[in-house]
Motif scaffolding. Sequence first.
Motif, PDB file in Angstrom:
ATOM      1  N   ALA A   1       0.833  -1.204   0.000  1.00 15.11           N
ATOM      2  CA  ALA A   1       0.000   0.000   0.000  1.00 15.11           C
ATOM      3  C   ALA A   1       0.869   1.256   0.000  1.00 15.11           C
ATOM      4  CB  ALA A   1      -0.931  -0.018   1.210  1.00 15.11           C
ATOM      5  N   ASN A   2       1.951   1.239   0.759  1.00 21.33           N
ATOM      6  CA  ASN A   2       2.864   2.390   0.767  1.00 21.33           C
ATOM      7  C   ASN A   2       3.507   2.598  -0.602  1.00 21.33           C
ATOM      8  OD1 ASN A   2       2.447   3.045   3.475  1.00 21.33           O
ATOM      9  ND2 ASN A   2       4.050   1.662   4.186  1.00 21.33           N
TER      10      ASN A   2
ATOM     11  N   THR B   1       3.534   5.900  -5.689  1.00 24.07           N
ATOM     12  CA  THR B   1       3.408   5.958  -7.146  1.00 24.07           C
ATOM     13  C   THR B   1       2.232   6.825  -7.562  1.00 24.07           C
ATOM     14  OG1 THR B   1       4.353   3.737  -7.315  1.00 24.07           O
ATOM     15  CG2 THR B   1       3.157   4.573  -9.229  1.00 24.07           C
ATOM     16  N   LEU B   2       1.064   6.570  -6.978  1.00 22.90           N
ATOM     17  CA  LEU B   2      -0.128   7.344  -7.335  1.00 22.90           C
ATOM     18  C   LEU B   2       0.029   8.810  -6.948  1.00 22.90           C
ATOM     19  CD1 LEU B   2      -2.943   4.845  -6.288  1.00 22.90           C
ATOM     20  CD2 LEU B   2      -2.384   5.566  -8.614  1.00 22.90           C
TER      21      LEU B   2
ATOM     22  N   GLY C   1      -3.309   8.912  -4.109  1.00 21.13           N
ATOM     23  CA  GLY C   1      -2.249   8.249  -3.358  1.00 21.13           C
ATOM     24  C   GLY C   1      -2.448   8.214  -1.860  1.00 21.13           C
ATOM     25  N   SER C   2      -3.559   8.707  -1.357  1.00 16.27           N
ATOM     26  CA  SER C   2      -3.815   8.586   0.080  1.00 16.27           C
ATOM     27  C   SER C   2      -4.140   7.132   0.415  1.00 16.27           C
ATOM     28  CB  SER C   2      -4.961   9.509   0.498  1.00 16.27           C
ATOM     29  OG  SER C   2      -6.120   9.246  -0.282  1.00 16.27           O
ATOM     30  N   ILE C   3      -3.931   6.744   1.668  1.00 13.09           N
ATOM     31  CA  ILE C   3      -4.192   5.379   2.128  1.00 13.09           C
ATOM     32  C   ILE C   3      -5.298   5.416   3.165  1.00 13.09           C
ATOM     33  CG2 ILE C   3      -3.234   3.312   3.195  1.00 13.09           C
ATOM     34  CD1 ILE C   3      -0.501   4.139   2.316  1.00 13.09           C
ATOM     35  N   ILE C   4      -6.327   4.579   2.964  1.00 13.92           N
ATOM     36  CA  ILE C   4      -7.444   4.507   3.888  1.00 13.92           C
ATOM     37  C   ILE C   4      -7.540   3.071   4.399  1.00 13.92           C
ATOM     38  CG2 ILE C   4      -9.932   4.847   4.189  1.00 13.92           C
ATOM     39  CD1 ILE C   4      -9.710   6.741   1.701  1.00 13.92           C
TER      40      ILE C   4
END
Length: 255
Positions: A100-101, A106-107, A144-147
């Motif tokens: 995920a990181n 990348t995004l 590119g945020s992570i939820i």
Amino acid sequence: MSTPFYVSPQQAMADRAEYARKGIARGRSLVVLQYADGIVFVAENPSRALHKVSEIYDRIAFAATGKYNEYESLRIGGTRYADLRGYTYDREDVTARGLANLYAQTLGNIFSSAAEKPYEVELLVAEVGESPADDEIYRLPHDGSIIDEHGSVAVGGNSDQIGSYLGQRHRDDMDLGEALRLAVESLTRDSNGGERELTADQLEVAVLDRTRPQQRKFKRLPGRQLARLLQEGGEAGSAAGQEPEPEQESGSEQD
């Protein structure tokens, strides 16, 4: 001499985000649910060759909606990263959080770069643990945020309505059949509140099954098994709706 047109950085980023969101919303919906023995992925996808759900590593799976060529390149990059890290260090060092990181970086770089358009994709990375409490599901939007998600999550199409429907009905202790039927029920609801029909041929389904004895927990559900699981739910519902037969009196004779 003409005056150059100025757009503030805030407006430029907002326009890029809106562009990406509209592209993702045009994709078919995909849902991921936790159940008692693992995690199930259900996507509306009539294609048998272009997959929206794929295995990344032993306990880790990848799912996406949006533009196929964009999320397929991300999937390939994640698989290479996992293979290299597992070979160089240890298989246990390959985790959904690490992937995920990687995807977030990348995004995020693509989204903030003025030289190229943002990716029209939304990703899900999931890892099945030894128990439901150890399961991990990460959702990565276009920026590119992570939820960190738990229980159920929907992306693509009318994901807000689907997510609300799942949130009211999902339970962590569901068996595979119950979770699968709930997922299909949620996907049949359109943005106007109506319902449509989805058959097993129109679905792509895979699971991360913690009970599998193999090191690799990923498994696709073929059409025949999928149809049987869906049919079992319909038969159970029909049986529940039938009136019970009247009991015979204690003194009567049986044929």
